[in-house]
Design an enzyme around this catalytic site. Structure first.
Site, PDB file in Angstrom:
ATOM      1  N   SER A   1      31.067  43.408  17.394  1.00  0.00           N
ATOM      2  CA  SER A   1      31.096  42.201  16.550  1.00  0.00           C
ATOM      3  C   SER A   1      32.508  41.745  16.221  1.00  0.00           C
ATOM      4  O   SER A   1      32.763  41.205  15.132  1.00  0.00           O
ATOM      5  CB  SER A   1      30.334  42.431  15.234  1.00  0.00           C
ATOM      6  OG  SER A   1      29.080  43.003  15.497  1.00  0.00           O
ATOM      7  N   ARG A   2      33.440  41.977  17.143  1.00  0.00           N
ATOM      8  CA  ARG A   2      34.840  41.529  16.958  1.00  0.00           C
ATOM      9  C   ARG A   2      35.518  42.157  15.741  1.00  0.00           C
ATOM     10  O   ARG A   2      36.457  41.607  15.195  1.00  0.00           O
ATOM     11  CB  ARG A   2      34.922  39.994  16.871  1.00  0.00           C
ATOM     12  CG  ARG A   2      34.431  39.279  18.122  1.00  0.00           C
ATOM     13  CD  ARG A   2      35.386  39.558  19.293  1.00  0.00           C
ATOM     14  NE  ARG A   2      35.053  38.856  20.517  1.00  0.00           N
ATOM     15  CZ  ARG A   2      34.283  39.374  21.496  1.00  0.00           C
ATOM     16  NH1 ARG A   2      33.726  40.565  21.350  1.00  0.00           N
ATOM     17  NH2 ARG A   2      34.071  38.700  22.605  1.00  0.00           N
TER      18      ARG A   2
END
Ligand SMILES: Cc1cc2nc3c(=O)[nH]c(=O)nc-3n(C[C@H](O)[C@H](O)[C@H](O)COP(=O)(O)O)c2cc1C
Length: 221
Positions: free
Chosen positions: A199-200
């Site tokens: 999720s970055r």
């Protein structure tokens, strides 16, 4: 406009992956010495069998402040810095003569890792460059001698002829390192270790050399 196939355009838009190797990186977990941390990651990269783990992007800046970047191979490192070999009269050589600072990037995409290094650059000793040159395979020595790296060639034949001439004239003789070929050492004042996360939420741990001590921070991804 660049004429590219529609499916390639669509593909670019969907090229996206979530990083999920699951390695954690934290200020409390990393080694206080960035060279030790580098060794841990580099050793892991070598053992994991990825191709060219010692390939690093090398960015330099010319006299007008304009950057350029290319890949070179890291051939040694110690507390003194990271060593690569090249032609001192190449574009990078000319830029480093004007501005002896560089940035490096190791990208180990299969491990979802990147290491950034910044520092000042100096030539290593002639003796060290000679020792390395003498240890290279003859074909690599010939390449280093005949190539005025970064200069314009009229054709591939021009280079091929130089190679054949040298091979003929040097048969049975030892080759000597050209003056303009040798090593540089990048002495780091900053490192950054980057680990991709889901999720970055990537981890970024930066080391900065302040008054001869390494200061460690976590940076926003
Ligand atoms: C994987 C890889 C490794 C390379 N290793 C070196 C190297 O160790 N030394 C070098 O001078 N060029 C190396 N090159 C070529 C450089 O990227 C570049 O083309 C060359 O050094 C000329 O750069 P310059 O004109 O900016 O000086 C390598 C290229 C690749 C793709």
């Amino acid at each position: 406009m660049v004429n590219r196939p529609r499916d390639l355009t669509e593909k670019i838009a969907t090229l996206r992956r979530d990083y999920q190797q699951g390695f954690t990186l934290d200020v409390a977990l990393v080694d206080p010495d960035p060279f030790e941390q580098f060794t841990e990651w580099f050793n892991f990269a070598v053992k994991s069998g990825i191709r060219e783990p010692n390939a690093m992007s090398l960015a330099t800046v010319n006299g007008d402040g304009k950057p350029s970047v290319r890949v070179v191979l890291m051939k040694d490192y110690s507390e003194a810095g990271f060593v690569f070999y090249t032609n001192y009269q190449s574009r990078k050589g000319i830029e480093l003569a004007t501005n002896p600072h560089a940035a490096l990037v190791f990208l180990w995409v299969d491990l979802e890792r990147q290491i950034r290094i910044e520092g000042s650059v100096s030539k290593i000793s002639e003796a060290q460059s000679e020792a390395y040159f003498n240890a290279r395979p003859r074909s690599a020595q010939i390449g280093a001698i005949i190539s005025a790296q970064s200069s314009v060639l009229s054709s591939r034949d021009e280079l091929q002829k130089k190679k054949q001439e040298l091979e003929l004239n040097s048969e049975g003789k030892e080759l000597t390192k050209p003056k303009e070929w040798g090593g540089y050492c990048v002495s780091p004042t900053q490192f950054e270790f980057w680990q991709g996360q889901a999720s970055r939420m990537h981890d970024r741990i930066r080391y900065q050399l302040v008054n001869n001590a390494w200061v460690i921070d976590r940076l926003s991804p």
